[in-house]
Design a protein around this motif. Structure first.
Motif, PDB file in Angstrom:
ATOM      1  N   PRO A  40       0.840  -1.204   0.000  1.00  0.00           N
ATOM      2  CA  PRO A  40       0.000   0.000   0.000  1.00  0.00           C
ATOM      3  C   PRO A  40       0.872   1.249   0.000  1.00  0.00           C
ATOM      4  O   PRO A  40       1.981   1.244   0.544  1.00  0.00           O
ATOM      5  CB  PRO A  40      -0.784  -0.120   1.308  1.00  0.00           C
ATOM      6  CG  PRO A  40       0.095  -0.936   2.202  1.00  0.00           C
ATOM      7  CD  PRO A  40       0.810  -1.904   1.299  1.00  0.00           C
ATOM      8  N   PHE A  41       0.387   2.297  -0.648  1.00  0.00           N
ATOM      9  CA  PHE A  41       1.139   3.546  -0.664  1.00  0.00           C
ATOM     10  C   PHE A  41       0.183   4.714  -0.532  1.00  0.00           C
ATOM     11  O   PHE A  41      -0.993   4.636  -0.892  1.00  0.00           O
ATOM     12  CB  PHE A  41       1.968   3.681  -1.949  1.00  0.00           C
ATOM     13  CG  PHE A  41       1.196   4.104  -3.166  1.00  0.00           C
ATOM     14  CD1 PHE A  41       1.316   5.397  -3.676  1.00  0.00           C
ATOM     15  CD2 PHE A  41       0.340   3.231  -3.817  1.00  0.00           C
ATOM     16  CE1 PHE A  41       0.604   5.793  -4.804  1.00  0.00           C
ATOM     17  CE2 PHE A  41      -0.362   3.615  -4.945  1.00  0.00           C
ATOM     18  CZ  PHE A  41      -0.233   4.902  -5.439  1.00  0.00           C
ATOM     19  N   GLY A  42       0.704   5.784   0.026  1.00  0.00           N
ATOM     20  CA  GLY A  42      -0.053   7.016   0.123  1.00  0.00           C
ATOM     21  C   GLY A  42       0.418   7.985  -0.935  1.00  0.00           C
ATOM     22  O   GLY A  42       1.608   8.044  -1.253  1.00  0.00           O
ATOM     23  N   VAL A  43      -0.525   8.732  -1.503  1.00  0.00           N
ATOM     24  CA  VAL A  43      -0.154   9.690  -2.537  1.00  0.00           C
ATOM     25  C   VAL A  43      -0.606  11.083  -2.122  1.00  0.00           C
ATOM     26  O   VAL A  43      -1.716  11.265  -1.618  1.00  0.00           O
ATOM     27  CB  VAL A  43      -0.759   9.302  -3.907  1.00  0.00           C
ATOM     28  CG1 VAL A  43      -2.271   9.276  -3.864  1.00  0.00           C
ATOM     29  CG2 VAL A  43      -0.285  10.263  -5.006  1.00  0.00           C
ATOM     30  N   ILE A 143      -4.964   6.492  -0.512  1.00  0.00           N
ATOM     31  CA  ILE A 143      -4.183   5.258  -0.454  1.00  0.00           C
ATOM     32  C   ILE A 143      -4.532   4.345  -1.620  1.00  0.00           C
ATOM     33  O   ILE A 143      -5.700   4.187  -1.975  1.00  0.00           O
ATOM     34  CB  ILE A 143      -4.426   4.527   0.881  1.00  0.00           C
ATOM     35  CG1 ILE A 143      -3.790   5.314   2.030  1.00  0.00           C
ATOM     36  CG2 ILE A 143      -3.863   3.101   0.849  1.00  0.00           C
ATOM     37  CD1 ILE A 143      -4.070   4.735   3.397  1.00  0.00           C
ATOM     38  N   GLY A 144      -3.528   3.745  -2.235  1.00  0.00           N
ATOM     39  CA  GLY A 144      -3.695   2.745  -3.282  1.00  0.00           C
ATOM     40  C   GLY A 144      -2.634   1.676  -3.128  1.00  0.00           C
ATOM     41  O   GLY A 144      -2.035   1.527  -2.049  1.00  0.00           O
ATOM     42  N   THR A 145      -2.355   0.927  -4.208  1.00  0.00           N
ATOM     43  CA  THR A 145      -1.393  -0.174  -4.148  1.00  0.00           C
ATOM     44  C   THR A 145      -0.407  -0.089  -5.311  1.00  0.00           C
ATOM     45  O   THR A 145      -0.788   0.211  -6.441  1.00  0.00           O
ATOM     46  CB  THR A 145      -2.118  -1.538  -4.174  1.00  0.00           C
ATOM     47  OG1 THR A 145      -3.008  -1.620  -3.066  1.00  0.00           O
ATOM     48  CG2 THR A 145      -1.134  -2.692  -4.092  1.00  0.00           C
ATOM     49  N   ILE A 146       0.872  -0.351  -5.004  1.00  0.00           N
ATOM     50  CA  ILE A 146       1.912  -0.396  -6.030  1.00  0.00           C
ATOM     51  C   ILE A 146       1.747  -1.663  -6.864  1.00  0.00           C
ATOM     52  O   ILE A 146       1.531  -2.750  -6.326  1.00  0.00           O
ATOM     53  CB  ILE A 146       3.313  -0.396  -5.394  1.00  0.00           C
ATOM     54  CG1 ILE A 146       3.556   0.871  -4.560  1.00  0.00           C
ATOM     55  CG2 ILE A 146       4.397  -0.549  -6.476  1.00  0.00           C
ATOM     56  CD1 ILE A 146       3.662   2.132  -5.358  1.00  0.00           C
ATOM     57  N   ALA A 157       5.021   1.755 -11.047  1.00  0.00           N
ATOM     58  CA  ALA A 157       3.675   1.918 -11.591  1.00  0.00           C
ATOM     59  C   ALA A 157       2.670   1.473 -10.542  1.00  0.00           C
ATOM     60  O   ALA A 157       2.925   0.526  -9.788  1.00  0.00           O
ATOM     61  CB  ALA A 157       3.506   1.099 -12.871  1.00  0.00           C
ATOM     62  N   ALA A 158       1.528   2.160 -10.487  1.00  0.00           N
ATOM     63  CA  ALA A 158       0.564   1.876  -9.424  1.00  0.00           C
ATOM     64  C   ALA A 158      -0.869   2.157  -9.881  1.00  0.00           C
ATOM     65  O   ALA A 158      -1.100   2.765 -10.927  1.00  0.00           O
ATOM     66  CB  ALA A 158       0.888   2.711  -8.186  1.00  0.00           C
ATOM     67  N   LEU A 159      -1.815   1.712  -9.097  1.00  0.00           N
ATOM     68  CA  LEU A 159      -3.260   1.961  -9.221  1.00  0.00           C
ATOM     69  C   LEU A 159      -3.936   1.256 -10.391  1.00  0.00           C
ATOM     70  O   LEU A 159      -5.053   0.782 -10.266  1.00  0.00           O
ATOM     71  CB  LEU A 159      -3.577   3.460  -9.301  1.00  0.00           C
ATOM     72  CG  LEU A 159      -3.337   4.285  -8.042  1.00  0.00           C
ATOM     73  CD1 LEU A 159      -3.796   5.711  -8.269  1.00  0.00           C
ATOM     74  CD2 LEU A 159      -4.039   3.676  -6.840  1.00  0.00           C
ATOM     75  N   GLY A 160      -3.311   1.226 -11.567  1.00  0.00           N
ATOM     76  CA  GLY A 160      -3.958   0.612 -12.717  1.00  0.00           C
ATOM     77  C   GLY A 160      -5.000   1.502 -13.370  1.00  0.00           C
ATOM     78  O   GLY A 160      -5.584   1.161 -14.391  1.00  0.00           O
ATOM     79  N   HIS A 161      -5.261   2.625 -12.774  1.00  0.00           N
ATOM     80  CA  HIS A 161      -6.140   3.649 -13.341  1.00  0.00           C
ATOM     81  C   HIS A 161      -5.596   4.999 -12.909  1.00  0.00           C
ATOM     82  O   HIS A 161      -4.705   5.087 -12.064  1.00  0.00           O
ATOM     83  CB  HIS A 161      -7.591   3.479 -12.880  1.00  0.00           C
ATOM     84  CG  HIS A 161      -7.788   3.561 -11.393  1.00  0.00           C
ATOM     85  ND1 HIS A 161      -7.608   4.711 -10.661  1.00  0.00           N
ATOM     86  CD2 HIS A 161      -8.133   2.617 -10.483  1.00  0.00           C
ATOM     87  CE1 HIS A 161      -7.847   4.483  -9.386  1.00  0.00           C
ATOM     88  NE2 HIS A 161      -8.163   3.210  -9.250  1.00  0.00           N
ATOM     89  N   VAL A 295     -11.948  -4.098  -2.433  1.00  0.00           N
ATOM     90  CA  VAL A 295     -12.214  -2.849  -1.724  1.00  0.00           C
ATOM     91  C   VAL A 295     -11.367  -1.729  -2.309  1.00  0.00           C
ATOM     92  O   VAL A 295     -10.350  -1.967  -2.976  1.00  0.00           O
ATOM     93  CB  VAL A 295     -11.921  -2.976  -0.213  1.00  0.00           C
ATOM     94  CG1 VAL A 295     -12.830  -4.006   0.441  1.00  0.00           C
ATOM     95  CG2 VAL A 295     -10.453  -3.328   0.038  1.00  0.00           C
ATOM     96  N   GLN A 296     -11.787  -0.491  -2.053  1.00  0.00           N
ATOM     97  CA  GLN A 296     -11.008   0.666  -2.467  1.00  0.00           C
ATOM     98  C   GLN A 296      -9.666   0.667  -1.729  1.00  0.00           C
ATOM     99  O   GLN A 296      -9.580   0.310  -0.559  1.00  0.00           O
ATOM    100  CB  GLN A 296     -11.767   1.948  -2.155  1.00  0.00           C
ATOM    101  CG  GLN A 296     -13.064   2.085  -2.931  1.00  0.00           C
ATOM    102  CD  GLN A 296     -13.723   3.418  -2.693  1.00  0.00           C
ATOM    103  OE1 GLN A 296     -13.364   4.418  -3.306  1.00  0.00           O
ATOM    104  NE2 GLN A 296     -14.698   3.441  -1.801  1.00  0.00           N
ATOM    105  N   GLY A 297      -8.634   1.090  -2.441  1.00  0.00           N
ATOM    106  CA  GLY A 297      -7.277   1.016  -1.907  1.00  0.00           C
ATOM    107  C   GLY A 297      -6.547  -0.203  -2.423  1.00  0.00           C
ATOM    108  O   GLY A 297      -5.323  -0.269  -2.411  1.00  0.00           O
ATOM    109  N   MET A 298      -7.318  -1.198  -2.900  1.00  0.00           N
ATOM    110  CA  MET A 298      -6.741  -2.410  -3.468  1.00  0.00           C
ATOM    111  C   MET A 298      -6.364  -2.210  -4.931  1.00  0.00           C
ATOM    112  O   MET A 298      -5.670  -3.030  -5.534  1.00  0.00           O
ATOM    113  CB  MET A 298      -7.746  -3.557  -3.328  1.00  0.00           C
ATOM    114  CG  MET A 298      -7.177  -4.954  -3.414  1.00  0.00           C
ATOM    115  SD  MET A 298      -8.487  -6.201  -3.170  1.00  0.00           S
ATOM    116  CE  MET A 298      -8.659  -6.128  -1.381  1.00  0.00           C
ATOM    117  N   SER A 299      -6.833  -1.123  -5.528  1.00  0.00           N
ATOM    118  CA  SER A 299      -6.514  -0.867  -6.941  1.00  0.00           C
ATOM    119  C   SER A 299      -5.005  -0.772  -7.137  1.00  0.00           C
ATOM    120  O   SER A 299      -4.298  -0.126  -6.366  1.00  0.00           O
ATOM    121  CB  SER A 299      -7.184   0.418  -7.419  1.00  0.00           C
ATOM    122  OG  SER A 299      -6.861   1.503  -6.589  1.00  0.00           O
TER     123      SER A 299
END
Length: 338
Positions: A40-43, A143-146, A157-161, A295-299
């Motif tokens: 997980p990462f914060g942006v 928060i999302g995922t690398i 690269a992260a999120l996929g969107h 869930v959100q954040g798993m993207s």
């Protein structure tokens, strides 16, 4: 019947008042290897300009007015300059209106990729304050995922969107941004009609700085403290992706990323500009019980099939939260190179 979906964008904050095209296959020798993400990462994301998210009329004592609308501004316009000066904060726009004393503000805006100039005349409200009647957004955080780290080319690269505005769905223009590691300390489960979320907090450990916000992912440089010791994994060609069993690599608690069983149920399209390339279904009982599905954040969570990185999760279906969309890893790599 078309499935209801929800994009797993990072939660946006900071508002004042967040066709088919053919893909050319690459040869086995050209397929690159990367390090898996799953963390997980914060942006912290700062726009290149101010995004108009709403136009609102207000009462001037005689009638309801909206100078911004009367001057030709629209929702999703991006304000770049006011009276020839670059502008980057909500407060700066408010100050320009308040201090105008009713004089004309010349705004340089971007609309659908083209620059335009609009003249806006602020008007007083009943309190005597000059306003233009526009809500704007200058930044967001979440928060999302690398998905992966490419140390050969020094980027992640992260999120996929892309990071989009919650109110208007506009792909936000990147001014600057920082990515830091995050710790997950809880989960709000997904349920029918409602996407849950990974809950957590930012750390002081920097991953890198954002360089691109696109429809199929966000990208950034890798900081000097990167020390991932995981084995490299190959990026799958789009033609390698098949329906059948696969694995999701993600973090749902304060520990390390773990593998969870999923199934790729359908290949939708291989459009390089789409983040809805294939459909996945969560089959892992632990993940279903703990998160209620996606869930959100798993993207951005990596998807592995036949020991190759085939893509990342991007959406959840609100009418069945065990299912969602994924984007191909090759599309994410190709987009970075464009």
């Amino acid at each position: 019947m078309k499935k209801i979906k929800k994009i797993l964008s990072v939660a946006l904050t900071g508002a004042v008042l967040l066709g088919f095209s053919q893909i050319t296959a690459v040869s086995e020798s050209e397929i690159q290897s990367v390090y898996l993400g799953g963390q997980p990462f914060g942006v912290k994301f700062y726009n290149n300009g101010l995004v108009i998210i709403n136009l609102e009329s207000y009462y001037d004592g005689n009638r309801y007015i909206c100078p911004a609308k009367e001057g030709g501004l629209k929702v999703n316009d991006i304000i770049k300059e006011v009276n020839g000066e670059a502008i980057s904060t909500n407060e700066a726009l408010q100050d320009a209106a308040v201090n105008s004393n009713g004089g004309i503000l010349t705004l340089k805006i971007e609309r659908e990729g083209k620059e335009q100039t609009k003249n806006i005349t602020p008007q007083k409200n009943t309190a005597g304050m000059y306003l233009i009647g526009a809500w704007v957004r200058d930044s967001c955080a979440g928060i999302g995922t690398i998905t992966y780290y490419d140390t050969d080319n020094n980027y992640f690269a992260a999120l996929g969107h892309g990071i989009c505005d919650n109110d208007t769905s506009l792909l936000l223009p990147l001014g600057s941004g920082e990515a830091v590691y995050a710790n997950i300390n809880g989960v709000t489960k997904s349920s029918f009609g409602k996407a849950g979320s990974l809950n957590g907090y930012f750390t002081d450990s920097t991953i890198g700085y954002l360089t691109k916000n696109s429809d199929v992912g966000v990208y950034g440089t890798i900081s000097d403290n990167f020390s991932n010791k995981e084995t490299r994994i190959q990026i799958a060609d789009n033609s390698d992706i098949k329906t059948g069993n696969a694995k999701l690599y993600t973090t749902i608690d304060g520990g390390e990323p773990q593998y969870y069983s999923i199934e790729i149920t359908r290949i939708v399209n291989l459009d390089s500009n789409s983040n809805e390339n294939f459909v996945i279904k969560i089959t892992d009982e632990k993940l279903l019980n703990y998160c209620g599905g996606i869930v959100q954040g798993m993207s951005g969570s990596p998807i592995i099939q036949n020991d190759k990185l085939v893509g990342a999760v991007t959406h959840v279906f609100l009418n069945n939260t065990s299912e969602g969309y994924g984007v191909t890893a090759q599309n994410m790599v190709t987009n970075y190179d464009e």
